[in-house]
Design a protein around this motif. Structure first.
Motif, PDB file in Angstrom:
ATOM      1  N   UNK A 124      32.146   5.124  47.029  1.00 18.19           N
ATOM      2  CA  UNK A 124      30.861   5.293  46.374  1.00 18.19           C
ATOM      3  C   UNK A 124      30.102   4.257  46.671  1.00 18.19           C
ATOM      4  N   UNK A 125      28.735   4.724  46.333  1.00 19.25           N
ATOM      5  CA  UNK A 125      27.832   3.649  46.432  1.00 19.25           C
ATOM      6  C   UNK A 125      26.834   3.891  45.308  1.00 19.25           C
ATOM      7  N   UNK A 126      26.499   2.816  44.516  1.00 21.64           N
ATOM      8  CA  UNK A 126      25.487   3.020  43.554  1.00 21.64           C
ATOM      9  C   UNK A 126      24.158   2.262  43.676  1.00 21.64           C
ATOM     10  N   UNK A 127      23.209   2.607  42.784  1.00 21.45           N
ATOM     11  CA  UNK A 127      22.047   1.958  42.895  1.00 21.45           C
ATOM     12  C   UNK A 127      21.278   1.992  41.368  1.00 21.45           C
ATOM     13  N   UNK A 128      20.817   0.835  41.004  1.00 19.12           N
ATOM     14  CA  UNK A 128      20.308   0.575  39.429  1.00 19.12           C
ATOM     15  C   UNK A 128      18.890   1.022  39.705  1.00 19.12           C
ATOM     16  N   UNK A 129      18.457   1.457  38.284  1.00 21.74           N
ATOM     17  CA  UNK A 129      16.841   1.873  38.697  1.00 21.74           C
ATOM     18  C   UNK A 129      16.033   0.656  38.978  1.00 21.74           C
ATOM     19  N   UNK A 130      14.945   1.114  39.769  1.00 26.14           N
ATOM     20  CA  UNK A 130      14.123  -0.185  40.194  1.00 26.14           C
ATOM     21  C   UNK A 130      14.403  -1.336  40.935  1.00 26.14           C
ATOM     22  N   UNK A 163      22.825  11.542  44.228  1.00 30.80           N
ATOM     23  CA  UNK A 163      23.701  10.915  43.080  1.00 30.80           C
ATOM     24  C   UNK A 163      24.570  12.061  42.274  1.00 30.80           C
ATOM     25  N   UNK A 164      25.823  11.888  42.190  1.00 27.17           N
ATOM     26  CA  UNK A 164      26.734  12.714  41.519  1.00 27.17           C
ATOM     27  C   UNK A 164      26.939  12.121  39.903  1.00 27.17           C
ATOM     28  N   UNK A 165      26.661  11.037  39.919  1.00 24.31           N
ATOM     29  CA  UNK A 165      26.900  10.333  38.317  1.00 24.31           C
ATOM     30  C   UNK A 165      25.460   9.638  37.885  1.00 24.31           C
ATOM     31  N   UNK A 166      24.994   9.888  37.010  1.00 25.59           N
ATOM     32  CA  UNK A 166      24.146   9.128  36.364  1.00 25.59           C
ATOM     33  C   UNK A 166      24.497   8.432  34.905  1.00 25.59           C
ATOM     34  N   UNK A 167      24.114   7.205  34.843  1.00 24.57           N
ATOM     35  CA  UNK A 167      24.427   6.440  33.724  1.00 24.57           C
ATOM     36  C   UNK A 167      23.411   5.665  33.003  1.00 24.57           C
ATOM     37  N   UNK A 168      23.192   5.881  31.627  1.00 22.79           N
ATOM     38  CA  UNK A 168      22.353   4.876  30.960  1.00 22.79           C
ATOM     39  C   UNK A 168      23.050   4.111  29.728  1.00 22.79           C
ATOM     40  N   UNK A 169      22.729   2.835  29.679  1.00 25.52           N
ATOM     41  CA  UNK A 169      23.448   2.020  28.793  1.00 25.52           C
ATOM     42  C   UNK A 169      22.423   1.210  28.126  1.00 25.52           C
TER      43      UNK A 169
END
Length: 446
Positions: A405-411, A379-385
C-alpha cells in the motif's frame, strides 16, 4: 602452707594490675603523640577555586603551561600559545587543591629536598589568587612503593607524601586542559543545521523544539534523528596525544575522501565542520578552531547519512498519548470512536478498552518502509485522527499498490509505502471492535 602461699601471690598480682590500670587511666598523652595524630593527614593547600585567577604548570623538558581567568570567569590557556581551555578540566584541576591533603607528613624539617626529587621537582604548580597571593606546590619523586609521591610547598621545609592520584591530577599538559571541541555552538539556541552528504544538501530548521526539513523540500523530520546529529556534532572533539604530527594529519585530510560538511547557525553566527576519510580514519577541519584533527568514527557515522535517514517514517504524529477521536472509512465499513477519560465510545456505546487499544497501537505503528515518488492511486482507506485536546487533526489516505500500500497525508506531497501486513493488522483491529462487557450485577443480600 602451699595454699597460703598461692593466695599471697594472687593478691600481689591483683595489686599490680590495679596500679597499672590507675596509672593508665590518669596518665595524659604526650604532646608529641597528639601532634603525630593531628599530622597523620595534614592539609598542604586549601585554595578556593573561585578566588584563583592564574595557574602555571612547569614540568622538566617542557615549556610552562599558563592559564588565566578572564573577567567573565572563563579560563584560557595563555602560554605556550593562546587557546581556549576546557572549563571542566580546569575545575577538576582546582578541585585537587581545595583542599590538597597529604597522606602524612614525612619530614618536619628536611635538610636536603633533593633526596625526595624536590630540588629539581618533576612538576611545579603555581597558583595566583585575586588578592595577589601566590603559592607554589612542588611535586617530586614517587615513593618506593609507587602508591604516592613526595610534595612540598616552596619556601616550606616540610616534606609530605601525597597519594599518586593527586600527582596525576595535577601534572597536566596542554592537551589535557585545552578545549577539544571542534564546534562551540549553543545547542539550546540552534536554529538552522545544513548537512551536505551523499551528493545532497539537507537543511533543517527549528521552531520552538520541533525540527523540520526545509531542503530539498519541506518534509516532516524525525526529531530523534536530527537531535542525534546535533548531539554528535556538539560532542565532536579532537583526538590528541603526545605524538600527534600536525603535518601528517593535514596530509591525511587533504588526500582523504570527502564525507560530509555541516553548517550550524545559532544566535552567535554560523560554524562549519568539514569531514574527510582516509583509510579507516576520519579527519575534520572546523571554522571554529585552527588546524586539522583526527576525530572518532562516530562523528563520521552521524554525518554520512541521506535524506531518508532524517525523515519521519511514522504516518501519524499523535505519539504515545492516545487520540481523542478516531474515524476510519474502509470501503463500505466506517468506524467512529471518541474518548472520554480512559473510556472509549462509539455511537453512544461504551467499547471494550482492550480492542480499541489494539486499534490505536496499530495506527501508531503505521510506518513507511520507504518513500516512493509514485504509486498512489485511488484511496481505499481514509483515516482522521484528532489529538492534543483537538489542536492536532491528522488525515491520511491509503491506496493499494501491487501487494502493498501507499499512503498520503493531507496537504503533504510525500508518499509513504506501507506493508500489507501493517494494513491488514489495522483492518483486523477495526473489525474486532466490540462493546464493553456489561458489569455483573451484585448478588442480592439474603
Amino acid at each position: 602452707m602451699m595454699k597460703g602461699r598461692g593466695l599471697l601471690v594472687a593478691a600481689v598480682v591483683l595489686a599490680a594490675l590495679g596500679g597499672t590500670l590507675y596509672w593508665s587511666n590518669h596518665r595524659k598523652p604526650s604532646t608529641s603523640s597528639m601532634t603525630s595524630a593531628a599530622e597523620s593527614s595534614p592539609k598542604i593547600l586549601d585554595v578556593k577555586p573561585a578566588d584563583v585567577t592564574g595557574i602555571t604548570i612547569s614540568k622538566a623538558g617542557a615549556p610552562d603551561l599558563t592559564l588565566a581567568k578572564n573577567e567573565a570567569g572563563k579560563w584560557h590557556i595563555t602560554a605556550p600559545k593562546l587557546l581556549p581551555a576546557d572549563q571542566d578540566s580546569v575545575s577538576s584541576l582546582l578541585s585537587n587543591l581545595s583542599p590538597l591533603t597529604a597522606d602524612r607528613l614525612l619530614d618536619e624539617k628536611a635538610a636536603d629536598l633533593s633526596a625526595y626529587g624536590l630540588g629539581k621537582p618533576a612538576a611545579e604548580i603555581s597558583i595566583t589568587e585575586k588578592n595577589k597571593k601566590s603559592e607554589e606546590l612542588l611535586l617530586g619523586d614517587d615513593t618506593p612503593t609507587g602508591s604516592g609521591a613526595y610534595a612540598a610547598l616552596k619556601g616550606d621545609p616540610r616534606v609530605f607524601i601525597v597519594a599518586s592520584y593527586h600527582k596525576t591530577g595535577l601534572e597536566k599538559a596542554e592537551n589535557d586542559l585545552r578545549d577539544k571541541r571542534l564546534l562551540t555552538f549553543d545547542s539550546e539556541k540552534l536554529g538552522r543545521v545544513e548537512l551536505t552528504a551523499k551528493k545532497q544538501t539537507i537543511e533543517f530548521g527549528r521552531s520552538k523544539d520541533q525540527w523540520q526539513i526545509l531542503r530539498p523540500k519541506p518534509l516532516r523530520a524525525d526529531q530523534t534523528a536530527v537531535e542525534d546529529l546535533v548531539r554528535s556534532l556538539g560532542d565532536a572533539k579532537m583526538e590528541l596525544n603526545a605524538t600527534d604530527d600536525e603535518k601528517k594529519d593535514v596530509s591525511a585530510f587533504n588526500s582523504g575522501t570527502p564525507v560530509a560538511t555541516a553548517k550550524l547557525t545559532d544566535v552567535a553566527g554560523t560554524e562549519e565542520l568539514e569531514l574527510r576519510k582516509n583509510k579507516d580514519s576520519y579527519y575534520a577541519k572546523s571554522s571554529a578552531v585552527e588546524g586539522v584533527y583526527k576525530v572518532s568514527s562516530s562523528v563520521g557515522t552521524s554525518m554520512d547519512k541521506s535524506l531518508d535517514d532524517f525523515r519521519n517514517k511514522k504516518l501519524f504524529d499523535f505519539g504515545w498519548a492516545d487520540p481523542e477521536k478516531v474515524e476510519i472509512h474502509d470501503g463500505a465499513k466506517s468506524t467512529f470512536l471518541s474518548r472520554s477519560g480512559s473510556d472509549w465510545w462509539s455511537n453512544g456505546t461504551k467499547m471494550d478498552e482492550g480492542n480499541v487499544g489494539r486499534l490505536v497501537a496499530d495506527l501508531r505503528d503505521l510506518t513507511a518502509t520507504k518513500f516512493p515518488d509514485q504509486g498512489f492511486t485511488t484511496p481505499s482507506i481514509e483515516i482522521t485522527l484528532t489529538s492534543d485536546s483537538g489542536k492536532r487533526v491528522e488525515k491520511a489516505q491509503i491506496a493499494k499498490n501491487g501487494d502493498d500500500y501507499v499512503a498520503k497525508r493531507e496537504n503533504e506531497p510525500a508518499l509513504y509505502a506501507l506493508s500489507a501486513t501493517a494494513v491488514k493488522d489495522l483492518q483486523d483491529a477495526a473489525a474486532g471492535l466490540k462493546p464493553a462487557a456489561s458489569a455483573k450485577p451484585e448478588p442480592k443480600k439474603k
